[in-house]
Design an enzyme around this catalytic site. Structure first.
Site, PDB file in Angstrom:
ATOM      1  N   ALA A 213      32.033  19.112 -22.751  1.00  0.00           N
ATOM      2  CA  ALA A 213      31.891  20.571 -22.644  1.00  0.00           C
ATOM      3  C   ALA A 213      32.593  20.997 -21.345  1.00  0.00           C
ATOM      4  O   ALA A 213      32.000  21.606 -20.448  1.00  0.00           O
ATOM      5  CB  ALA A 213      30.434  21.013 -22.678  1.00  0.00           C
TER       6      ALA A 213
ATOM      7  N   HIS B 223      35.330  20.574 -13.995  1.00  0.00           N
ATOM      8  CA  HIS B 223      35.804  19.256 -14.426  1.00  0.00           C
ATOM      9  C   HIS B 223      37.330  19.155 -14.238  1.00  0.00           C
ATOM     10  O   HIS B 223      37.844  18.153 -13.739  1.00  0.00           O
ATOM     11  CB  HIS B 223      35.519  19.031 -15.916  1.00  0.00           C
ATOM     12  CG  HIS B 223      34.054  19.010 -16.275  1.00  0.00           C
ATOM     13  ND1 HIS B 223      33.498  19.943 -17.111  1.00  0.00           N
ATOM     14  CD2 HIS B 223      33.067  18.155 -15.945  1.00  0.00           C
ATOM     15  CE1 HIS B 223      32.217  19.656 -17.281  1.00  0.00           C
ATOM     16  NE2 HIS B 223      31.919  18.583 -16.584  1.00  0.00           N
TER      17      HIS B 223
ATOM     18  N   ASP C 158      26.745  18.240  -8.042  1.00  0.00           N
ATOM     19  CA  ASP C 158      25.666  17.256  -8.166  1.00  0.00           C
ATOM     20  C   ASP C 158      25.688  16.406  -6.898  1.00  0.00           C
ATOM     21  O   ASP C 158      26.031  15.223  -6.927  1.00  0.00           O
ATOM     22  CB  ASP C 158      25.898  16.392  -9.408  1.00  0.00           C
ATOM     23  CG  ASP C 158      25.991  17.247 -10.662  1.00  0.00           C
ATOM     24  OD1 ASP C 158      24.952  17.621 -11.191  1.00  0.00           O
ATOM     25  OD2 ASP C 158      27.119  17.590 -11.083  1.00  0.00           O
TER      26      ASP C 158
END
Ligand code: AMP
Length: 283
Positions: free
Chosen positions: A32, A37, A151
């Site tokens: 996704a 990314h 993250d």
């Protein structure tokens, strides 16, 4: 772009490139794909000869079955996006290919990093992350792997994994990509209702305000202030806000001059759990 679903085939393909002295940059993802990314993949392309991306929704890092079942899957548009940034290799294995019959995690000791924040609220999450990242590193054997600071705890844990197991890979942390309204890009954002999507930029706005107040208020008072802001919000529910030392990820009780701090947050927007963080300045 070459696409592999088999471990042995990708290994064979990459080992030929390594014999040719090609360097490999690796970006593990759960698919996704979004610009966050792609920024990592562009970096891998820029710094290394070959960019390898994996798409694997890793079951062992989910403590919530519904979150796993509903994790967005957009394979066709992911492939198109990967081709648009000239990604060289995609690894897209099945759960069986990675885990065979045994879909469980190894147990890790990350010197306490795993007990903070996400580790407190997502049972077994970092054992799952450690298991899949170590497995993927063994398959791809990259020179460098790129991870987002979105993250941040995961990034620190992967650095620890590499250190503890002496893995021959460099880990690079990269900046957080945001939507125009400040919301950190996330595959889960596509699952937000219209109302929750409109509310979600409040998370980063509050982080930025907290950053301004850092130093003037103690970490404890600042945490209380953030908790109060979310109590007043009709649609967003705060799970945690913590000011932590970037190295140890331990909650800061007092601010020391020679330490670097970061504010971390997890918020529920309906059923969707969103995380974000911001670097704080000591002054
Ligand atoms: P995921 O697909 O969510 O597992 O993320 C794969 C990689 O992309 C991880 O290293 C993430 O930290 C990174 N990533 C996810 N969202 C962002 C973002 N908004 N900005 C930068 N990196 C991100």
């Amino acid at each position: 772009m070459k696409i592999f679903t088999s471990k042995s085939e990708i290994k064979e393909f990459l080992s030929a490139l390594k014999m040719d002295k090609k360097s490999i940059g690796f970006v593990p993802t759960m698919g996704a794909l979004h610009q966050g990314h792609l920024s990592l993949i562009k970096r891998a392309k820029k710094k290394k000869d070959i960019a390898v991306v994996s798409i694997f929704v890793n079951p062992t890092q989910f403590d919530n079955k519904e979150d796993l079942d509903k994790y967005p899957k957009t394979y066709e548009s992911d492939v198109a996006l990967l081709e648009s940034v000239d990604c060289d290799v995609l690894f897209f294995p099945s759960v069986e290919e990675i885990y065979a019959e045994n879909v469980t995690s190894e147990e890790f000791d990350f010197d306490g990093l795993e007990h903070q924040m996400e580790g407190r609220f997502r049972d077994g999450h970092f054992d799952g992350v450690g298991t899949i990242v170590k497995t993927l590193f063994e398959i791809v054997e990259p020179d460098t792997a790129y991870f987002g600071k979105k993250d941040f705890q995961q990034l620190q844990i992967i650095k620890k994994l590499v250190e503890k197991y002496n893995l021959p890979v460099k880990i690079k942390g990269r900046p957080i990509f945001r939507e125009d309204d400040g919301l950190a890009m996330s595959s889960r954002n596509t699952r937000l209702t219209k109302e929750h999507r409109e509310s979600a930029p409040f998370i980063y706005k509050t982080l930025k305000k907290a950053k301004k107040k850092f130093g003037a208020k103690s970490p404890e008072d600042l945490t209380k202030w953030v908790e109060k802001q979310f109590k007043k919000h009709p649609l967003l529910e705060l799970e945690y806000f913590t000011i932590a030392d970037e190295e140890t990820l331990q909650t800061a009780k007092e601010i020391k001059e020679n330490k670097q701090y970061r504010a971390f947050i997890a918020v529920f927007a309906g059923d969707i759990r969103l995380i974000d963080n911001i670097r704080l300045k000591n002054n």
